[in-house]
Design a protein around this motif. Structure first.
Motif, mmCIF file in Angstrom:
data_model
loop_
_atom_site.group_PDB
_atom_site.id
_atom_site.type_symbol
_atom_site.label_atom_id
_atom_site.label_comp_id
_atom_site.label_asym_id
_atom_site.label_seq_id
_atom_site.Cartn_x
_atom_site.Cartn_y
_atom_site.Cartn_z
ATOM 1 N N ILE A 3 63.300 201.424 -47.192
ATOM 2 C CA ILE A 3 63.365 200.942 -48.505
ATOM 3 C C ILE A 3 64.868 201.850 -48.723
ATOM 4 O O ILE A 3 64.812 203.061 -48.361
ATOM 5 N N VAL A 4 65.291 201.500 -49.744
ATOM 6 C CA VAL A 4 66.308 202.075 -49.793
ATOM 7 C C VAL A 4 67.391 202.106 -51.435
ATOM 8 O O VAL A 4 66.786 200.962 -52.015
ATOM 9 N N VAL A 5 67.709 203.113 -52.003
ATOM 10 C CA VAL A 5 67.665 203.022 -53.488
ATOM 11 C C VAL A 5 69.675 202.842 -53.678
ATOM 12 O O VAL A 5 70.506 203.731 -53.589
ATOM 13 N N THR A 6 69.405 201.410 -54.406
ATOM 14 C CA THR A 6 71.388 201.635 -54.753
ATOM 15 C C THR A 6 71.987 201.609 -55.819
ATOM 16 O O THR A 6 73.196 201.352 -55.899
ATOM 17 N N GLY A 7 71.090 201.107 -56.552
ATOM 18 C CA GLY A 7 71.783 200.948 -58.287
ATOM 19 C C GLY A 7 71.647 199.692 -58.248
ATOM 20 O O GLY A 7 71.493 198.542 -57.523
ATOM 21 N N ASP A 8 71.930 198.616 -59.044
ATOM 22 C CA ASP A 8 72.336 197.237 -59.512
ATOM 23 C C ASP A 8 73.627 196.935 -58.835
ATOM 24 O O ASP A 8 74.583 197.739 -58.832
ATOM 25 N N ASP A 9 73.969 195.872 -57.924
ATOM 26 C CA ASP A 9 74.799 195.422 -57.281
ATOM 27 C C ASP A 9 75.406 194.957 -58.590
ATOM 28 O O ASP A 9 77.237 194.435 -58.353
ATOM 29 N N ALA A 10 75.225 194.834 -59.962
ATOM 30 C CA ALA A 10 76.869 194.292 -60.837
ATOM 31 C C ALA A 10 77.528 195.359 -61.269
ATOM 32 O O ALA A 10 78.203 195.167 -61.561
ATOM 33 N N VAL A 11 76.877 196.664 -60.918
ATOM 34 C CA VAL A 11 77.370 198.078 -60.695
ATOM 35 C C VAL A 11 78.796 197.874 -60.947
ATOM 36 O O VAL A 11 80.038 198.235 -61.197
ATOM 37 N N GLU A 12 79.050 197.406 -59.581
ATOM 38 C CA GLU A 12 80.401 197.185 -59.022
ATOM 39 C C GLU A 12 81.317 196.418 -59.691
ATOM 40 O O GLU A 12 82.492 196.465 -59.677
ATOM 41 N N SER B 68 51.647 192.484 -51.200
ATOM 42 C CA SER B 68 50.971 192.906 -50.225
ATOM 43 C C SER B 68 51.524 192.575 -48.626
ATOM 44 O O SER B 68 51.880 192.885 -47.858
ATOM 45 N N HIS B 69 51.128 190.984 -48.908
ATOM 46 C CA HIS B 69 50.838 190.158 -47.733
ATOM 47 C C HIS B 69 52.520 190.029 -47.289
ATOM 48 O O HIS B 69 52.921 189.920 -45.398
ATOM 49 N N VAL B 70 53.859 190.108 -48.088
ATOM 50 C CA VAL B 70 55.005 189.545 -47.556
ATOM 51 C C VAL B 70 55.494 190.737 -47.446
ATOM 52 O O VAL B 70 56.820 190.430 -46.608
ATOM 53 N N LEU B 71 56.394 191.295 -47.867
ATOM 54 C CA LEU B 71 57.090 192.215 -48.392
ATOM 55 C C LEU B 71 56.984 193.345 -47.447
ATOM 56 O O LEU B 71 58.487 193.907 -47.126
ATOM 57 N N PRO B 72 56.158 193.515 -46.817
ATOM 58 C CA PRO B 72 56.608 194.596 -45.821
ATOM 59 C C PRO B 72 56.998 193.675 -44.514
ATOM 60 O O PRO B 72 57.541 194.644 -43.782
ATOM 61 N N LYS B 73 57.377 192.551 -44.514
ATOM 62 C CA LYS B 73 57.882 191.631 -43.466
ATOM 63 C C LYS B 73 59.303 192.052 -43.619
ATOM 64 O O LYS B 73 59.650 191.349 -42.946
ATOM 65 N N VAL B 74 59.185 191.973 -44.506
ATOM 66 C CA VAL B 74 61.261 191.912 -45.205
ATOM 67 C C VAL B 74 62.105 193.140 -44.083
ATOM 68 O O VAL B 74 61.982 194.043 -44.417
ATOM 69 N N ASP B 75 63.410 192.926 -43.986
ATOM 70 C CA ASP B 75 63.235 193.418 -43.025
ATOM 71 C C ASP B 75 64.256 194.544 -43.804
ATOM 72 O O ASP B 75 64.533 195.778 -42.958
ATOM 73 N N LEU B 76 64.808 194.467 -45.276
ATOM 74 C CA LEU B 76 65.470 195.334 -45.969
ATOM 75 C C LEU B 76 65.042 195.762 -47.079
ATOM 76 O O LEU B 76 65.431 194.029 -47.862
ATOM 77 N N ILE B 77 64.907 196.152 -48.274
ATOM 78 C CA ILE B 77 64.441 196.520 -49.522
ATOM 79 C C ILE B 77 65.035 197.012 -50.417
ATOM 80 O O ILE B 77 64.611 198.276 -50.333
ATOM 81 N N ALA B 78 66.257 197.065 -50.988
ATOM 82 C CA ALA B 78 67.560 197.335 -51.701
ATOM 83 C C ALA B 78 66.944 197.203 -53.589
ATOM 84 O O ALA B 78 66.964 196.219 -53.489
ATOM 85 N N VAL B 79 66.826 198.308 -53.530
ATOM 86 C CA VAL B 79 65.559 198.919 -55.386
ATOM 87 C C VAL B 79 66.787 199.070 -56.462
ATOM 88 O O VAL B 79 67.588 200.224 -55.385
ATOM 89 N N ARG B 80 67.054 198.671 -57.497
ATOM 90 C CA ARG B 80 68.372 199.795 -58.493
ATOM 91 C C ARG B 80 68.142 200.684 -58.803
ATOM 92 O O ARG B 80 68.832 200.779 -59.884
ATOM 93 N N GLU B 81 66.414 201.139 -59.097
ATOM 94 C CA GLU B 81 66.123 202.722 -59.401
ATOM 95 C C GLU B 81 65.154 203.187 -58.424
ATOM 96 O O GLU B 81 64.627 202.493 -57.772
#
Length: 447
Positions: free
Chosen positions: A233-242, A202-215
């Motif tokens: 926050i953006v939903v992308t799927g797993d990067d290993a999919v590529e 809760s202290h750190v993640l709001p500072k992260v500029d972009l968080i892409a989640v896999r689901e």
């Protein structure tokens, strides 16, 4: 006007340094190796002259698996690696030769190295101060020279792996405090309930500029509950999919792939393991299929110890990959299959991305979330079977039979979902690139 040679992005890529938190420092998991492959390739394509530092405990093995990356050892004071022609030797030799040497060297030198470090710190008067949880954060000095700190995809921001979660948060917090751009890509977030870990996140993640989640089932809501704004926050799927999607082949497979993991976070009883083996062997025999043992994690041989008994005694068992086989080798084995039965996450990603349906095996909330998230990203492609519930043999047999029959009709739709996820993931990386390119001081001077 600034005097430098700009590439197509408008910046001098030789000035870019990306420090990559890869989540699995021993390089023993082919799912993480697949994400490493994709991440390093994308960054190299964007910034051909950039230095890509990857946190690791196995520097030579990293060079063998990812020649474009350079190792940054995870410890306090660690800086960017020295360069030289000798560092190219692991890339030429390959992981099959480098791996055994790397493991042997580490086993022989680990204790003396720890002792030497304690003596050195004592002589220097360097005493690390634990935080409120008793941990001693070890932030590499390399972060101070980074243009970007990128937490590569993985399922480590969870109660199951608090050590890795905390050290990733430590690194991101340090970078954010230094006003260095930060991003997390392809993340599996949660379950996350531990008091100290929730407070730290809760202290750190709001500072992260972009968080892409896999689901999109649980991750975004959990991040918002931790104070992360929806815009980040953006939903992308797993990067290993590529990686798996790019390696897809046209002919549909004829075999049944199988992987079972028994670990502290995936507790499978001996009785359930026996049932899984009996079902896959029986069904494979009924449809004249071979069995393909698929090993994702080599950590303490956990996947081998759990998977090989499932195929023992079956007349047609495909060859098993060696200890230091690559993620691409595993993807190629998955392509043999018409259906996959698995209790491990990333081999399911490799299957679905190629259009192969999955019977997912779960005994925990952790795997319910992981495989349930995949089901949401690949509608119709995953049938989840709870190993701890009654009637396992009947339920599992029914699920395997259903997916075997449905496989041809599901194939194109699953591949379309994979293609969409690759596009979404690449769009997220465009936002990551912009964090560096818009902040680059040389570019600002040029404009």
């Amino acid at each position: 006007m600034a005097n430098y040679e700009a590439d197509s992005t408008g910046i001098d890529s030789s000035t870019v340094r990306v420090l990559i938190e890869n989540g699995e420092y021993w390089l023993t998991n082919r799912g993480d190796l697949a994400i490493l492959d994709v991440t390093v390739r994308r960054l190299s394509e964007r910034w051909p002259g950039a230095r890509l530092g990857v946190l690791t405990y196995a520097p030579s093995l990293l060079r063998a698996f990812a020649p474009s990356a350079e190792p940054v050892t995870y410890r306090r004071g660690s800086r960017w690696a020295r360069s030289g022609p000798w560092w190219q030797l692991p890339a030429y030799a390959g992981p099959q030769l480098v791996g055994p040497v790397s493991e042997g060297w580490w086993a022989a030198s680990d204790r003396p190295r720890r002792y030497a470090r304690r003596v050195r710190d004592s002589l220097r008067g360097s005493v690390a101060v634990p935080d409120e949880t008793g941990r001693i954060p070890r932030i590499p000095m390399a972060v101070r020279d980074a243009s970007l700190v990128l937490a590569m995809g993985g399922g480590y921001m969870t109660d199951v792996d608090p050590y890795q979660a905390h050290r990733t948060l430590d690194l991101l917090e340090c970078a954010a405090d230094l006003q260095i751009p930060t991003a997390m890509c392809g993340q599996g977030i949660g379950p996350l309930t531990g008091e100290h870990l929730v407070a730290h996140a809760s202290h750190v993640l709001p500072k992260v500029d972009l968080i892409a989640v896999r689901e999109g089932v649980r991750g975004p809501a959990l991040l918002r509950s931790l104070g992360v704004s929806s815009e980040r926050i953006v939903v992308t799927g797993d990067d290993a999919v590529e990686l798996a999607y790019d390696m897809r082949s046209d002919p549909i497979g004829t075999d049944i792939g199988v992987c079972l993991r028994v670990a502290g976070y995936s507790q499978v009883t001996g009785g359930a393991q026996d049932v899984v083996g009996r079902v896959v062997r029986g069904f494979a025999g009924s449809v004249d299929a071979g069995l393909v043992p698929l090993i994702v994690s080599e950590y303490e041989a956990e996947d081998r110890r759990s998977t090989m008994p499932l195929v023992d005694g079956f007349p047609v068992v495909r060859s098993i990959l060696g200890r230091f086989a690559s993620a691409r080798d595993l993807v190629a084995e998955v392509a043999r299959c018409r259906v996959l039965v698995t209790g491990a996450y990333h081999v399911a990603v490799f299957a679905l991305a190629q259009g192969i349906p999955v019977v997912g095996l779960s005994t925990s909330r952790y795997y319910d979330d992981k495989l349930g998230g995949l089901s949401g990203m690949f509608p119709g492609g995953v049938e989840l079977v709870q190993l701890a519930e009654d009637g396992l043999e009947e339920r599992l047999t029914r699920a395997v039979h259903h997916m075997w029959q449905a496989a041809p009709d599901l194939r194109s739709g699953l591949r379309a979902e994979a293609r969409a996820q690759v596009c979404a993931s690449r769009r997220a990386f465009e936002r990551v690139y912009a964090l560096v390119e818009s902040e680059n001081p040389r570019r600002a001077t040029e404009q």
